[in-house]
Design a protein around this motif. Structure first.
Motif, PDB file in Angstrom:
ATOM      1  N   ASP A   7      19.842 -40.238  19.923  1.00 37.08           N
ATOM      2  CA  ASP A   7      19.883 -40.683  21.055  1.00 37.08           C
ATOM      3  C   ASP A   7      20.664 -41.951  21.326  1.00 37.08           C
ATOM      4  N   LYS A  29      19.767 -33.870  15.856  1.00 29.46           N
ATOM      5  CA  LYS A  29      19.792 -33.223  17.180  1.00 29.46           C
ATOM      6  C   LYS A  29      20.792 -34.343  18.047  1.00 29.46           C
ATOM      7  N   ASN A  31      22.074 -35.180  21.791  1.00 31.26           N
ATOM      8  CA  ASN A  31      21.853 -34.938  23.188  1.00 31.26           C
ATOM      9  C   ASN A  31      23.193 -35.628  24.191  1.00 31.26           C
ATOM     10  N   ASP A  57      21.591 -30.468  21.833  1.00 28.01           N
ATOM     11  CA  ASP A  57      20.514 -30.479  22.915  1.00 28.01           C
ATOM     12  C   ASP A  57      21.246 -30.734  24.222  1.00 28.01           C
ATOM     13  N   LYS A  59      20.013 -28.545  26.816  1.00 30.22           N
ATOM     14  CA  LYS A  59      19.282 -27.844  27.753  1.00 30.22           C
ATOM     15  C   LYS A  59      19.860 -27.221  28.794  1.00 30.22           C
ATOM     16  N   ILE A  83      20.256 -25.883  22.421  1.00 29.86           N
ATOM     17  CA  ILE A  83      19.169 -25.692  23.043  1.00 29.86           C
ATOM     18  C   ILE A  83      19.189 -25.320  24.473  1.00 29.86           C
ATOM     19  N   MET A 108       7.619 -28.610  27.745  1.00 31.99           N
ATOM     20  CA  MET A 108       8.288 -30.016  27.302  1.00 31.99           C
ATOM     21  C   MET A 108       6.937 -31.077  27.071  1.00 31.99           C
ATOM     22  N   SER A 109       7.340 -32.220  26.641  1.00 30.93           N
ATOM     23  CA  SER A 109       6.495 -33.159  26.130  1.00 30.93           C
ATOM     24  C   SER A 109       6.054 -34.253  27.068  1.00 30.93           C
ATOM     25  N   GLN A 167       6.759 -41.262  22.279  1.00 27.74           N
ATOM     26  CA  GLN A 167       5.937 -40.540  23.393  1.00 27.74           C
ATOM     27  C   GLN A 167       4.354 -40.595  23.003  1.00 27.74           C
ATOM     28  N   GLY A 185      12.917 -39.371  17.875  1.00 31.47           N
ATOM     29  CA  GLY A 185      14.159 -40.215  17.958  1.00 31.47           C
ATOM     30  C   GLY A 185      13.815 -41.643  17.942  1.00 31.47           C
ATOM     31  N   ARG A 186      13.246 -42.249  18.826  1.00 30.01           N
ATOM     32  CA  ARG A 186      13.014 -43.825  18.810  1.00 30.01           C
ATOM     33  C   ARG A 186      12.514 -44.331  17.641  1.00 30.01           C
TER      34      ARG A 186
END
Ligand code: O7M
Length: 211
Positions: A7, A29, A31, A57, A59, A83, A108-109, A167, A185-186
């Motif tokens: 990302d 992935k 986005n 992704d 969505k 996705i 979702m998270s 997260q 990701g991060r």
């Protein structure tokens, strides 16, 4: 079993990170941030540079015709998986599946997922069991939900869990609960040394996988 969530906006940075961590990840992935920052051509470029499967992704959550129009372009651009959201209904999901492989969001998270999507997760699992996507998204931040989704989901449908690292989710707990792939990701691209961060995570995951 690590999916890199790339990302970032910039093409050069994305290519550099992807090449740096390539040997430790299974898929990339992409986005909206990277697609908007670098253009849709980044999908094929990353695929050619790394040889890895690409997940787009987006969505997608629209009527069947619009989902189909968007998905056609994204598969043509080199995506191996798209996705999609399941809450828009079976017809919208099937419209994309007719063109290629999909991964469907079941839960979702983030904290807000408890407001609307978690209460209908059972229905989304039912749709997944009926149409059999390549995989589903489950929350890496809630291993007990991953375990539940694994229990309810048909064998063979893969579980992807985002929410690991930044997260607060734990790779080990998500995998123990039944995840096939962790999406990160991060924790990787935001690290001072993304290669080292990916290597560390890879070792952690591999150590766990081999018991
Ligand atoms: O590791 P992070 O938090 O930096 O990035 C997580 C990535 O996973 C980011 O690209 C999110 O858009 C995505 N994601 C979630 O974080 N939570 C979800 O519930 C679903 C996704 C996702 O990939 O959906 C398909």
């Amino acid at each position: 079993m690590i999916v890199l969530a790339l990302d970032v906006y910039e093409r050069e940075r994305a290519l550099r990170i992807a090449e740096d961590v390539r040997e430790y990840i299974s898929m990339i992935k992409v986005n909206w941030p990277l697609i908007l920052g670098s253009g849709i051509g980044i999908i094929r470029e990353l695929k050619e540079r790394t040889g890895l499967p690409m997940i787009a992704d987006l969505k997608l959550a629209d009527i069947p015709n619009t989902n189909r129009l968007v998905a056609k372009k994204v598969f043509e651009a080199g995506a191996d998986y798209i996705i999609v959201h399941g809450f828009v209904g079976r017809d919208s999901v099937r419209a994309i599946m007719e063109l290629g492989e999909i991964i469907m969001v079941v839960e979702m998270s983030h904290p807000g997922a408890e407001e609307f999507i978690q209460p209908v997760a059972d229905k989304l699992i039912e749709i997944a069991n009926e149409i059999e996507p390549f995989g589903v998204i489950a929350p890496g931040t809630r291993p007990e939900r991953v375990r539940y989704i694994r229990k309810m989901l048909k064998k063979g449908i893969k579980i992807f869990t985002p929410g690991i690292g930044a997260q607060g989710g734990s790779a080990r707990k998500a995998l123990e609960a039944g995840a096939d792939y962790i999406i990160v990701g991060r924790r990787i691209y935001g690290a001072e040394d993304p290669r080292r961060a990916a290597e560390e995570l890879y070792k952690e995951v591999r150590a766990w996988s081999s018991g």
